[in-house]
Write an enzyme that holds these catalytic residues in place. Structure first.
Site, PDB file in Angstrom:
ATOM      1  N   GLN A  17     -13.929  26.008  36.062  1.00 21.30           N
ATOM      2  CA  GLN A  17     -12.922  27.065  36.031  1.00 21.30           C
ATOM      3  C   GLN A  17     -13.473  28.325  35.374  1.00 21.30           C
ATOM      4  O   GLN A  17     -14.201  28.257  34.384  1.00 21.30           O
ATOM      5  CB  GLN A  17     -11.682  26.588  35.279  1.00 21.30           C
ATOM      6  CG  GLN A  17     -10.773  25.739  36.155  1.00 21.30           C
ATOM      7  CD  GLN A  17      -9.465  25.409  35.480  1.00 21.30           C
ATOM      8  OE1 GLN A  17      -9.220  24.278  35.084  1.00 21.30           O
ATOM      9  NE2 GLN A  17      -8.597  26.398  35.354  1.00 21.30           N
ATOM     10  N   SER A  94     -17.820  21.177  33.494  1.00 22.20           N
ATOM     11  CA  SER A  94     -16.413  20.766  33.433  1.00 22.20           C
ATOM     12  C   SER A  94     -15.940  20.264  34.798  1.00 22.20           C
ATOM     13  O   SER A  94     -16.422  19.243  35.286  1.00 22.20           O
ATOM     14  CB  SER A  94     -15.555  21.915  32.900  1.00 22.20           C
ATOM     15  OG  SER A  94     -14.234  21.479  32.601  1.00 22.20           O
ATOM     16  N   LEU A  95     -15.034  20.980  35.462  1.00 24.57           N
ATOM     17  CA  LEU A  95     -14.583  20.573  36.796  1.00 24.57           C
ATOM     18  C   LEU A  95     -15.763  20.339  37.727  1.00 24.57           C
ATOM     19  O   LEU A  95     -15.746  19.426  38.570  1.00 24.57           O
ATOM     20  CB  LEU A  95     -13.665  21.645  37.380  1.00 24.57           C
ATOM     21  CG  LEU A  95     -13.285  21.456  38.854  1.00 24.57           C
ATOM     22  CD1 LEU A  95     -12.283  20.326  39.004  1.00 24.57           C
ATOM     23  CD2 LEU A  95     -12.754  22.746  39.454  1.00 24.57           C
ATOM     24  N   ARG A 119      -5.914  15.729  37.642  1.00 23.91           N
ATOM     25  CA  ARG A 119      -6.489  16.314  36.424  1.00 23.91           C
ATOM     26  C   ARG A 119      -5.870  17.683  36.156  1.00 23.91           C
ATOM     27  O   ARG A 119      -5.471  17.993  35.031  1.00 23.91           O
ATOM     28  CB  ARG A 119      -7.999  16.434  36.589  1.00 23.91           C
ATOM     29  CG  ARG A 119      -8.761  16.993  35.378  1.00 23.91           C
ATOM     30  CD  ARG A 119     -10.237  17.043  35.747  1.00 23.91           C
ATOM     31  NE  ARG A 119     -11.117  17.400  34.643  1.00 23.91           N
ATOM     32  CZ  ARG A 119     -11.574  18.617  34.396  1.00 23.91           C
ATOM     33  NH1 ARG A 119     -11.168  19.639  35.176  1.00 23.91           N
ATOM     34  NH2 ARG A 119     -12.406  18.854  33.397  1.00 23.91           N
ATOM     35  N   HIS A 199     -10.586  20.978  26.680  1.00 22.28           N
ATOM     36  CA  HIS A 199     -11.725  20.439  25.927  1.00 22.28           C
ATOM     37  C   HIS A 199     -11.485  20.526  24.415  1.00 22.28           C
ATOM     38  O   HIS A 199     -12.363  20.919  23.647  1.00 22.28           O
ATOM     39  CB  HIS A 199     -13.026  21.146  26.329  1.00 22.28           C
ATOM     40  CG  HIS A 199     -13.330  21.037  27.777  1.00 22.28           C
ATOM     41  ND1 HIS A 199     -13.654  19.845  28.389  1.00 22.28           N
ATOM     42  CD2 HIS A 199     -13.318  21.962  28.779  1.00 22.28           C
ATOM     43  CE1 HIS A 199     -13.852  20.035  29.677  1.00 22.28           C
ATOM     44  NE2 HIS A 199     -13.639  21.304  29.945  1.00 22.28           N
ATOM     45  N   GLN A 251     -14.205  13.656  28.883  1.00 21.11           N
ATOM     46  CA  GLN A 251     -14.557  15.049  29.158  1.00 21.11           C
ATOM     47  C   GLN A 251     -13.376  15.987  28.935  1.00 21.11           C
ATOM     48  O   GLN A 251     -13.544  17.147  28.563  1.00 21.11           O
ATOM     49  CB  GLN A 251     -15.070  15.174  30.596  1.00 21.11           C
ATOM     50  CG  GLN A 251     -15.711  16.506  30.914  1.00 21.11           C
ATOM     51  CD  GLN A 251     -15.441  16.943  32.342  1.00 21.11           C
ATOM     52  OE1 GLN A 251     -14.298  17.023  32.762  1.00 21.11           O
ATOM     53  NE2 GLN A 251     -16.498  17.245  33.077  1.00 21.11           N
TER      54      GLN A 251
END
Length: 302
Positions: A17, A94-95, A119, A199, A251
């Protein structure tokens, strides 16, 4: 992980993102791979994914951003492979780690879409938090300042580059922290356009719910080495499904160790990087990480 031959030096990397932009995807949606699943994808999501990628307002909402960016990243990767890319390693921010796992064969394209849809829904439900990128200060100095000023509720969300660190936590605490970082010499503090403190410990409820959701999935063994954001090392060779699921849950609440991931790729022998996604945000971060790395760990970025 097994030793790589000298020729196997390319790493394919997928952004997370922040890389999204209205109009992304474009002609990639005409690839046969997407045409084959477009009706199924739109039925799952309840909206046109192709259309959502043209809508800046939707792309500002995590619930839309994650499925859209996942699919666009995947299509960029598919096209790159058809044009001759031959990665020896995979990684995502991340993603983007979901794209790396998809490219490694952990799950198919539609399964990945189901994963990131849920998610995004769960992460969007965690309100009251904020994130900001701190530029020009090393992470160690940022942590010292947080400890010295009692910013105990603020976490490090992303270690993006040696002097680019993202902090994550309650909005009021983030607002209190930024002037302190600026006074200590930060070149800039950039508030991120996100709906929550990703996070960070504020995502624990989302992570617990996601763990229950993942109980319904079985992941296949990885065909290529994939870096984990949680550990900054490769997923174990022939990682069991439960290990993959555990790392994906963790994560959500743990910081993205992107600097460590890139350093690990360089040590493993990566000599070029192909960014599969809109823009070049990770390519720029890798250039900063390489500049701070020992000369024998530097690689060309393409």
């Amino acid at each position: 992980m097994p030793a790589m031959t000298q020729a196997m030096t390319q790493a394919m990397i997928f952004p997370g993102q922040g890389a999204q932009k209205a109009g992304m995807g474009g002609e990639l949606f005409d690839l046969p791979d997407y045409a084959a699943i477009e009706a199924q994808a739109d039925a799952l999501l309840g909206y046109s994914l192709r259309g959502a990628c043209q809508d800046a307002q939707k792309l500002a909402d995590t619930r839309y951003t994650q499925p859209c960016l996942y699919m666009v990243n995947a299509l960029h990767g598919i096209r790159a492979l058809r044009e001759g890319a031959a990665p020896a390693f995979l990684a995502g921010h991340s993603l983007g780690e979901y794209n790396a796992l998809h490219a490694a064969g952990a799950f198919d394209l539609m399964t990945g879409l189901r994963l990131v849809q849920r998610r995004g829904e769960l992460m969007a439900q965690a309100s009251g938090g904020a994130m900001a990128a701190v530029l020009g200060l090393e992470a160690g100095r940022i942590i010292e300042l947080m400890m010295a000023h009692g910013l105990d509720a603020v976490d490090i969300g992303n270690y993006n580059a040696p002097t680019q660190t993202v902090v994550s936590g309650p909005r009021d605490e983030i607002e209190r922290a930024l002037p302190l970082f600026e006074a200590a010499g930060a070149g800039a503090c950039v508030r991120l356009a996100v709906s929550g403190a990703f996070h960070s410990r504020m995502m624990h409820e989302a992570a617990r719910a996601y763990a229950g959701f993942l109980d319904g999935f079985a992941f296949s063994p990885l065909r290529l080495p994939v870096m984990s954001n949680v550990t900054g090392t490769f997923y174990p060779a022939q990682a069991p499904s439960a290990v993959i699921a555990s790392l994906l849950v963790r994560q959500i609440v743990r910081p993205v160790l992107w600097v460590k991931c890139v350093q690990g790729l360089l040590r493993a022998g990566a000599t070029s990087f192909v960014e599969a996604g809109p823009g070049n945000v990770l390519t720029r971060l890798i250039a900063q990480i390489r500049a701070a790395a020992p000369s024998d760990e530097r690689a060309a970025v393409t």
